[in-house]
Design a protein around this motif. Structure first.
Motif, PDB file in Angstrom:
ATOM      1  N   ASP B 410       0.988  -1.187  -0.032  1.00  0.00           N
ATOM      2  CA  ASP B 410      -0.130  -0.030  -0.007  1.00  0.00           C
ATOM      3  C   ASP B 410       0.971   1.254   0.027  1.00  0.00           C
ATOM      4  OD1 ASP B 410       0.736  -0.871   2.477  1.00  0.00           O
ATOM      5  OD2 ASP B 410      -0.820   0.099   3.277  1.00  0.00           O
ATOM      6  N   GLU B 411       0.826   1.665  -1.147  1.00  0.00           N
ATOM      7  CA  GLU B 411       1.806   3.008  -1.237  1.00  0.00           C
ATOM      8  C   GLU B 411       1.050   4.287  -0.884  1.00  0.00           C
ATOM      9  OE1 GLU B 411       5.300   3.073  -2.299  1.00  0.00           O
ATOM     10  OE2 GLU B 411       5.160   0.792  -2.052  1.00  0.00           O
ATOM     11  N   ASP B 412       0.429   4.103   0.157  1.00  0.00           N
ATOM     12  CA  ASP B 412      -0.563   5.420   0.418  1.00  0.00           C
ATOM     13  C   ASP B 412       0.362   6.463   1.376  1.00  0.00           C
ATOM     14  OD1 ASP B 412      -0.657   3.374   2.235  1.00  0.00           O
ATOM     15  OD2 ASP B 412      -2.186   4.474   3.351  1.00  0.00           O
ATOM     16  N   LEU B 509       4.417  -7.617  14.511  1.00  0.00           N
ATOM     17  CA  LEU B 509       5.717  -8.038  13.505  1.00  0.00           C
ATOM     18  C   LEU B 509       5.346  -8.149  12.029  1.00  0.00           C
ATOM     19  CD1 LEU B 509       7.515 -11.118  15.581  1.00  0.00           C
ATOM     20  CD2 LEU B 509       7.912  -8.779  15.420  1.00  0.00           C
ATOM     21  N   THR B 510       4.056  -8.176  11.559  1.00  0.00           N
ATOM     22  CA  THR B 510       3.823  -8.115  10.232  1.00  0.00           C
ATOM     23  C   THR B 510       4.048  -6.517   9.688  1.00  0.00           C
ATOM     24  OG1 THR B 510       2.196  -9.823  10.665  1.00  0.00           O
ATOM     25  CG2 THR B 510       2.165  -8.743   8.312  1.00  0.00           C
ATOM     26  N   GLN B 511       3.619  -5.604  10.511  1.00  0.00           N
ATOM     27  CA  GLN B 511       3.656  -4.450  10.184  1.00  0.00           C
ATOM     28  C   GLN B 511       5.094  -3.801  10.461  1.00  0.00           C
ATOM     29  OE1 GLN B 511       0.995  -1.249  12.107  1.00  0.00           O
ATOM     30  NE2 GLN B 511      -0.283  -2.684  12.681  1.00  0.00           N
ATOM     31  N   MET B 512       5.805  -4.424  11.144  1.00  0.00           N
ATOM     32  CA  MET B 512       7.431  -4.151  11.211  1.00  0.00           C
ATOM     33  C   MET B 512       7.905  -4.557  10.068  1.00  0.00           C
ATOM     34  SD  MET B 512      10.038  -5.112  14.311  1.00  0.00           S
ATOM     35  CE  MET B 512      10.904  -6.519  13.905  1.00  0.00           C
ATOM     36  N   THR B 513       7.390  -5.840   9.445  1.00  0.00           N
ATOM     37  CA  THR B 513       8.104  -6.193   8.361  1.00  0.00           C
ATOM     38  C   THR B 513       7.916  -5.182   7.271  1.00  0.00           C
ATOM     39  OG1 THR B 513       7.725  -8.652   9.268  1.00  0.00           O
ATOM     40  CG2 THR B 513       8.533  -8.295   6.956  1.00  0.00           C
ATOM     41  N   LYS B 518      10.253  -1.732   3.310  1.00  0.00           N
ATOM     42  CA  LYS B 518      10.039  -0.431   2.914  1.00  0.00           C
ATOM     43  C   LYS B 518      11.266   0.356   3.120  1.00  0.00           C
ATOM     44  CE  LYS B 518       6.709   3.141   2.011  1.00  0.00           C
ATOM     45  NZ  LYS B 518       7.241   4.361   2.498  1.00  0.00           N
ATOM     46  N   HIS B 519      11.883   0.270   4.283  1.00  0.00           N
ATOM     47  CA  HIS B 519      13.151   1.017   4.432  1.00  0.00           C
ATOM     48  C   HIS B 519      14.027   0.619   3.657  1.00  0.00           C
ATOM     49  CE1 HIS B 519      16.256   2.794   6.897  1.00  0.00           C
ATOM     50  NE2 HIS B 519      16.926   1.616   7.102  1.00  0.00           N
ATOM     51  N   VAL B 520      14.456  -0.544   3.215  1.00  0.00           N
ATOM     52  CA  VAL B 520      15.629  -1.014   2.555  1.00  0.00           C
ATOM     53  C   VAL B 520      15.348  -0.532   1.231  1.00  0.00           C
ATOM     54  CG1 VAL B 520      16.491  -3.071   4.128  1.00  0.00           C
ATOM     55  CG2 VAL B 520      14.748  -3.312   2.119  1.00  0.00           C
ATOM     56  N   SER B 521      14.234  -0.395   0.662  1.00  0.00           N
ATOM     57  CA  SER B 521      14.153   0.009  -0.711  1.00  0.00           C
ATOM     58  C   SER B 521      14.110   1.663  -0.809  1.00  0.00           C
ATOM     59  CB  SER B 521      12.724  -0.269  -1.314  1.00  0.00           C
ATOM     60  OG  SER B 521      11.672   0.662  -0.830  1.00  0.00           O
TER      61      SER B 521
END
Lengths: 213, 576
Positions: B410-412, B509-513, B518-521
């Motif tokens: 979700d690129e919101d 944990l799902t949200q953290m993932t 997203k952070h690495v990209s």
């Protein structure tokens, strides 16, 4: 960052165990950074340290697993013994209870590692001789009875810290040379990694097909 | 009691934490999972007065609650010891390589020489000879007829050739060319190599004989040695004649006195024949390699042997100029240096190496061990259940697994454009994502690393594309290592968490993932944008770098999601 030369030939896995507050993390810190950490926070689960040493002209990377001493982490840290080539079992010479618990630590180590794992007993805080609660002699006797290597050391002054880590490595290396430790066994705790220039000294036997996985 | 217990532990650290934070970071350790000012969000704190002893006292009674059955799996650990942890594959494959290379002498020689010849072919060739020279007593008698003929027919030829070559070179070097020595030494080594080989072959055969029919009579042996010595003395001019005399002398004897057990002979010779052929065909393979290698070395940097021909005086009309040769030699040395430098650099920019350096690999390994252990516990529990209850349990496990499925992208959310806020926004996202986890995870290291990367890129200094690229790969590897460490720590802390709330934990944990991938990209984009900004003609190189950075970012994402998957059983066990 431990950005290092990658040309070591072996990786040995160590595990440091013992009651809470005996100075496991401080011993590790002294060994890797040559510094004493006065206020060491409790370790959560396990932490790591590495240092490359040299034994008999071979570069060896020590991958050290520093476990939490807190009782509540005991079940978690038991998962980490597997595949340790060396186990440093630490007690505090000023607290007898930490010495009394050694047999329990030893049982865990024997049960969860393999027979070739080198176990080294360290009586830490030797700088606090005035508050000594465990004599050298009785600890030495305990070590002898159980076939352990033993020194009293001080993470604070650095006394005997280097020796404990290095002697363990020498003993492991000797086991490899004698063929008592099978490099191909997944649980040996030793990984052979031929340095890029030059060839490995001993040709490992080509018995990887025997693996019963 | 139980809840306060964990808080107790954390607050015990709190007072000591801040002053030593810097120290700890240098060590890249992970222990200060304690409270920090940013995360003082919820929950009441206890007083900090607890000394280590009081903590210990409070903790001890807890040791028996819920966790003692963890050791049930202990026996199984030993059983499962054969399983190779898959995340050590990098090193594992190295190990395999060594084993492979030792499989057969032929292969090793070929393989290692092929690789070596790319850089410093000259020295290596010398090494080859030295390795084999360790074999002692080269003039052991050859005691069989059939093999003798074969050896004889093969070796003289090759030796003749090499010796001739050696001779030619020697004579031509007297002409005074500074370069002659190297060609000369190659040929001598080649000759030496061949002679050791011959000896090896003959030795091999005699060993076969000795072991199969027992050692020859000592008296006989003494007599033979004496004759050998004589023969040696008589033919001082080379190996070739030595071998020949050996063969000739020994041969008649082998059919008469040397073999008192005539009945055995036919059997033995047959055995020797086959073994001999094997040895020789193996030997031939090696010889072929030597031949190829010699040509390679001769042609190294000299296609068509033009230069060497000139050196040897074979093309007298095109005499090379000394300065020209020296220049070429220097160019070659420079090229070698460059290759060596590139190799070193390749290692430095190697993602997996960097990931290992930042302790990502070992955290992954530890997490894997934990995950496996917990899985065993779940399976154990399942075995003890009635079929009906087992089905229930399976459903529960499945439900938890479903909670951990990653949502579609979700690129919101819109990124704050200001660089200075980026890392703060990242920290906030991490905290929001994990607020229901019920643990105090330490996000400082990964946030700090982000800040440092942003600062480095915007420092305004002159940066080359290579510098940016190196930093990009290192940053990605470090961010990934720190992420894996977060899962590992979360896993450890969840396992000692007194009251589990699986649904919340799974969601957190799902949200953290999602935040971490997203952070690495984002990190990758940051660096590739910088690369695009650089004024350079080398657009192709830039494109290569950018492609690589995105590749590594994908790699990072995979590592992070794998770590999350490893944490799944740890979430599941909270629900069963």
């Amino acid at each position: 960052m431990t950005s290092g030369p990658y040309n070591y030939s072996y990786i040995f896995k160590y595990i440091i165990i013992g009651d809470m507050g005996v100075g496991k993390s401080c011993l590790l810190h002294q060994f890797t950074d040559k510094k004493f950490m006065a206020d060491c926070p409790h370790t959560i689960g396990v932490e790591f340290g590495t240092r490359i040493i040299e034994v008999a002209g071979q570069k060896i990377k020590l991958q050290i697993w520093d476990t939490a001493g807190q009782e509540r982490f005991r079940a978690v840290t038991r998962s980490y013994y597997r595949g340790a080539a060396g186990a440093l079992m630490v007690y505090d010479i000023t607290r007898r209870s930490t010495y009394n618990h050694l047999s329990s630590w030893l049982t865990d180590t024997r049960n969860l590692t393999n027979p070739s794992t080198v176990i080294f007993l360290i009586g830490n805080k030797s700088d606090l001789d005035a508050q000594r609660d465990v004599t050298y002699e009785e600890a030495k006797q305990f070590a002898d009875e159980n076939g352990l290597m033993f020194v009293e050391a001080s993470a604070k002054t650095g006394q005997n810290v280097e020796e404990a880590f290095l002697e363990t490595a020498k003993k492991i290396y000797q086991s490899i040379q004698d063929g008592r430790l099978d490099l191909n066994a997944a649980e040996s705790g030793v990984q052979h990694k031929p340095a890029s220039p030059g060839r490995p000294l001993a040709a490992p036997p080509s018995s990887r097909d025997n693996c019963a996985c | 009691m139980a809840t306060s217990d964990s808080e107790d532990f954390e607050s015990a650290d709190e007072g000591q934490n801040t002053p030593i934070k810097k120290d700890r970071k240098e060590r890249l350790s992970s222990s200060n999972y304690t409270e920090n000012s940013r995360e003082l969000d919820h929950k009441t704190k206890k007083t900090q007065s607890s000394s280590t002893d009081t903590v210990k006292n409070k903790e001890e009674p807890k040791s028996s609650d819920g966790w003692d059955d963890f050791d049930i799996g202990d026996d199984e650990i030993l059983v499962a010891q054969n399983a190779v942890p898959s995340n050590t594959h990098v090193l594992q494959s190295n190990k395999n390589e060594t084993i492979d290379s030792n499989y057969s002498q032929d292969k090793t020689t070929k393989k290692s020489e092929e690789t070596k010849s790319k850089d410093t072919g000259w020295d290596d060739f010398d090494d080859w000879g030295q390795d084999d020279n360790t074999i002692e007593d080269p003039y052991k008698p050859i005691q069989t007829q059939p093999t003798r003929q074969e050896t004889k027919s093969i070796y003289p030829d090759i030796q003749e050739v090499t010796e001739k070559l050696a001779n030619t070179t020697t004579t031509s070097t007297t002409g005074g060319w500074g370069w002659g020595w190297s060609v000369d030494s190659i040929l001598t080594t080649a000759t030496a190599g061949i002679s050791t080989l011959t000896n090896q072959v003959s030795q091999g055969i005699s060993t076969v004989l000795e072991t199969s029919i027992g050692a020859p009579d000592p008296e006989e042996l003494a007599r033979q040695t004496a004759k050998e010595k004589e023969a040696k003395a008589n033919s001082p001019d080379g190996l070739e004649s030595n071998i020949n005399t050996n063969n000739d002398k020994v041969d008649p004897k082998s059919t008469s006195d040397a073999f008192p057990f005539r009945g055995l002979i036919s059997e033995v010779t047959k055995f020797v024949e086959t073994t001999g052929t094997k040895v020789i065909s193996g030997g031939l393979g090696t010889l072929e390699t030597i031949g190829k290698k010699t040509m390679e070395v001769l042609q190294d940097g000299d296609p068509g042997l033009a230069k060497k021909r000139a050196l040897l005086g074979l093309a007298p009309d095109e005499k090379p100029v000394l300065s020209q040769i020296l220049r070429e030699a220097k160019a070659k040395a420079d090229e070698d240096d460059r290759i060596r430098e590139e190799k070193k650099e390749a290692k430095e920019v190697h993602y997996e190496n960097l990931f290992d350096d930042f302790e990502g690999l070992v955290h992954l390994e530890a997490l894997e061990m934990l995950s496996r252990q917990v899985n065993m516990r779940i399976e154990e529990r399942m075995r003890g259940l009635s079929p009906e209850k087992r089905q229930d349990l399976k459903e529960t496990l499945q439900q938890v697994a479903e909670l951990c499925e990653m949502p579609e992208d979700d690129e919101d959310d819109n990124d704050p454009s200001e660089d200075t806020f980026k890392s703060e926004a990242f920290h906030e996202r991490l905290q929001t994502a994990t607020q229901d986890l019920g643990l105090k995870l330490q996000f400082q290291p990964i946030v700090k690393q982000y800040t440092e990367a942003i600062d480095w890129l915007s420092s305004g200094g002159e940066l080359t594309e290579k510098q940016v690229y190196k930093r990009a790969v290192a940053s990605l590897a470090q961010a990934t290592a720190l992420s894996v460490e977060l899962y590992h720590k979360a896993g450890e802390m969840l396992l000692v968490k007194p009251r589990r709330s699986t649904a919340d934990e799974a969601d957190a944990l799902t949200q953290m993932t999602a935040v971490l991938t997203k952070h690495v990209s984002e990190l990758a984009t940051l660096f590739t944008e910088k690369l695009n900004e650089l004024q350079t003609e080398n657009t192709e190189q830039i494109h290569n770098y950018i492609t690589n950075i995105f590749l590594e970012a994908g790699n990072s994402s995979t590592y992070i999601q794998n770590a999350f998957q490893l944490a799944l059983p740890i979430l599941q066990i909270g629900a069963v």
